[in-house]
Design a protein around this motif. Structure first.
Motif, PDB file in Angstrom:
ATOM      1  N   TYR A  72       0.869  -1.170   0.000  1.00 27.00           N
ATOM      2  CA  TYR A  72       0.000   0.000   0.000  1.00 27.00           C
ATOM      3  C   TYR A  72       0.909   1.224   0.000  1.00 27.00           C
ATOM      4  CZ  TYR A  72      -3.878  -2.909   1.700  1.00 27.00           C
ATOM      5  OH  TYR A  72      -4.841  -3.841   1.836  1.00 27.00           O
ATOM      6  N   VAL A  88       1.022   5.842  -0.419  1.00 28.02           N
ATOM      7  CA  VAL A  88       0.488   7.168  -0.734  1.00 28.02           C
ATOM      8  C   VAL A  88       1.596   8.188  -0.548  1.00 28.02           C
ATOM      9  CG1 VAL A  88      -1.906   6.645  -0.082  1.00 28.02           C
ATOM     10  CG2 VAL A  88      -0.334   7.598   1.614  1.00 28.02           C
ATOM     11  N   LEU A 141      -4.446  -1.999   9.891  1.00 25.94           N
ATOM     12  CA  LEU A 141      -5.420  -1.905   8.813  1.00 25.94           C
ATOM     13  C   LEU A 141      -6.542  -2.908   9.010  1.00 25.94           C
ATOM     14  CD1 LEU A 141      -3.228  -1.564   5.610  1.00 25.94           C
ATOM     15  CD2 LEU A 141      -4.948   0.025   6.378  1.00 25.94           C
ATOM     16  N   LYS A 175      -6.520  -3.684  -3.150  1.00 27.93           N
ATOM     17  CA  LYS A 175      -6.280  -2.429  -2.452  1.00 27.93           C
ATOM     18  C   LYS A 175      -6.196  -1.257  -3.416  1.00 27.93           C
ATOM     19  CE  LYS A 175      -1.779  -4.297  -2.261  1.00 27.93           C
ATOM     20  NZ  LYS A 175      -2.271  -5.517  -2.786  1.00 27.93           N
ATOM     21  N   GLY A 218      -5.022   3.194  -3.108  1.00 28.91           N
ATOM     22  CA  GLY A 218      -4.454   4.228  -2.259  1.00 28.91           C
ATOM     23  C   GLY A 218      -4.359   5.539  -3.012  1.00 28.91           C
ATOM     24  N   SER A 274      -4.012  10.168  -2.135  1.00 25.31           N
ATOM     25  CA  SER A 274      -3.835  11.237  -1.155  1.00 25.31           C
ATOM     26  C   SER A 274      -4.740  12.408  -1.481  1.00 25.31           C
ATOM     27  CB  SER A 274      -2.385  11.737  -1.167  1.00 25.31           C
ATOM     28  OG  SER A 274      -1.509  10.680  -0.891  1.00 25.31           O
ATOM     29  N   GLY A 276      -3.728  10.396   3.690  1.00 24.34           N
ATOM     30  CA  GLY A 276      -3.743   9.296   2.746  1.00 24.34           C
ATOM     31  C   GLY A 276      -5.017   8.504   2.946  1.00 24.34           C
ATOM     32  N   TYR A 277      -5.519   7.923   1.882  1.00 25.74           N
ATOM     33  CA  TYR A 277      -6.715   7.089   1.957  1.00 25.74           C
ATOM     34  C   TYR A 277      -6.386   5.736   1.355  1.00 25.74           C
ATOM     35  CZ  TYR A 277      -9.173  11.317   3.192  1.00 25.74           C
ATOM     36  OH  TYR A 277      -9.572  12.459   3.843  1.00 25.74           O
ATOM     37  N   PHE A 278      -6.675   4.689   2.122  1.00 28.65           N
ATOM     38  CA  PHE A 278      -6.440   3.331   1.667  1.00 28.65           C
ATOM     39  C   PHE A 278      -7.779   2.616   1.585  1.00 28.65           C
ATOM     40  CE2 PHE A 278      -2.415   4.523   3.553  1.00 28.65           C
ATOM     41  CZ  PHE A 278      -1.508   4.029   2.647  1.00 28.65           C
ATOM     42  N   LEU A 299      -9.618  -1.170   1.050  1.00 24.78           N
ATOM     43  CA  LEU A 299      -9.433  -2.618   1.033  1.00 24.78           C
ATOM     44  C   LEU A 299     -10.800  -3.259   1.167  1.00 24.78           C
ATOM     45  CD1 LEU A 299      -9.339  -3.935   4.320  1.00 24.78           C
ATOM     46  CD2 LEU A 299      -7.709  -2.067   4.252  1.00 24.78           C
ATOM     47  N   PHE A 307      -4.176   4.930  11.282  1.00 24.92           N
ATOM     48  CA  PHE A 307      -5.366   4.680  10.482  1.00 24.92           C
ATOM     49  C   PHE A 307      -6.645   4.898  11.278  1.00 24.92           C
ATOM     50  CE2 PHE A 307      -2.138   2.062   8.451  1.00 24.92           C
ATOM     51  CZ  PHE A 307      -2.318   2.395   7.127  1.00 24.92           C
TER      52      PHE A 307
END
Length: 180
Positions: free
Chosen positions: A46, A48, A97, A104, A106, A108, A113-115, A117, A135
């Motif tokens: 992952y 960003v 996470l 996944k 990812g 910004s 940052g945005y992840f 899943l 997170f």
């Protein structure tokens, strides 16, 4: 560009993951190798960019016993910061996470940052990452996005965009906008 993996069929080594870090200069149209990723050889990480730093982690590492021969890997759960001005990696405090899947995305937006899943119910979960806080989960109002591999993601104008990808031979042609 960080890490990654490939399969090869030479001798007893059939699979390899990497830890090298490369920077591209578009004005010179050239690549420069930077300090190797301190978290070891990995694939499916992952990542960003936030401000002038990269945040990278999680992913898969080859199993120490048989991975190079069989492709058997194990999930890794840590996060690292790369500071290009210092050419240095620094491990971030432990963050979670939750149930990480191999699917996944990812991107910004501003200083976060945005992840994304997919959980065990194949529902998309978006997590916010802030370097000093780790997170936090973001509530979604829609669950129409389905689990997939090889999705793409990017951000512009304070929105994240993600979509496409594939799953079990099915190719997706949808695209979504995320506006926090």
């Amino acid at each position: 560009i960080f890490g990654g993996g490939n399969s090869k069929n030479t001798g007893t080594i059939r699979f390899a993951y990497f830890k090298d870090t490369w920077e591209f200069d578009p004005l010179k149209s050239s690549w420069t190798q930077r300090t190797n990723f301190s978290g070891g050889e990995r694939s499916e990480m992952y990542g960003v960019n936030i401000s002038d730093k990269a945040y990278l982690g999680y992913g898969q590492a080859l199993d120490n016993q048989t991975g190079a021969n069989t492709g058997l890997n194990k999930a890794v759960s840590d996060m690292w910061e790369f500071d290009p001005a210092r050419n240095a990696w620094v491990q971030q405090p432990a963050t979670s996470l939750g149930n990480v899947s191999s699917s996944k995305i990812g991107f910004s937006i501003q200083n976060k940052g945005y992840f994304g899943l997919f959980n065990s119910n194949n529902q998309l979960q978006i997590l916010t990452f802030e370097p000093t806080k780790g997170f936090t989960s973001v509530a979604l109002t829609s669950t129409i996005v389905t689990d997939r591999n090889n999705a793409i993601s990017t951000s512009t104008n304070n929105s994240g965009f993600f979509g496409l990808g594939s799953k079990s031979g099915f190719l997706y042609n949808d695209f979504y906008r995320f506006n926090p």
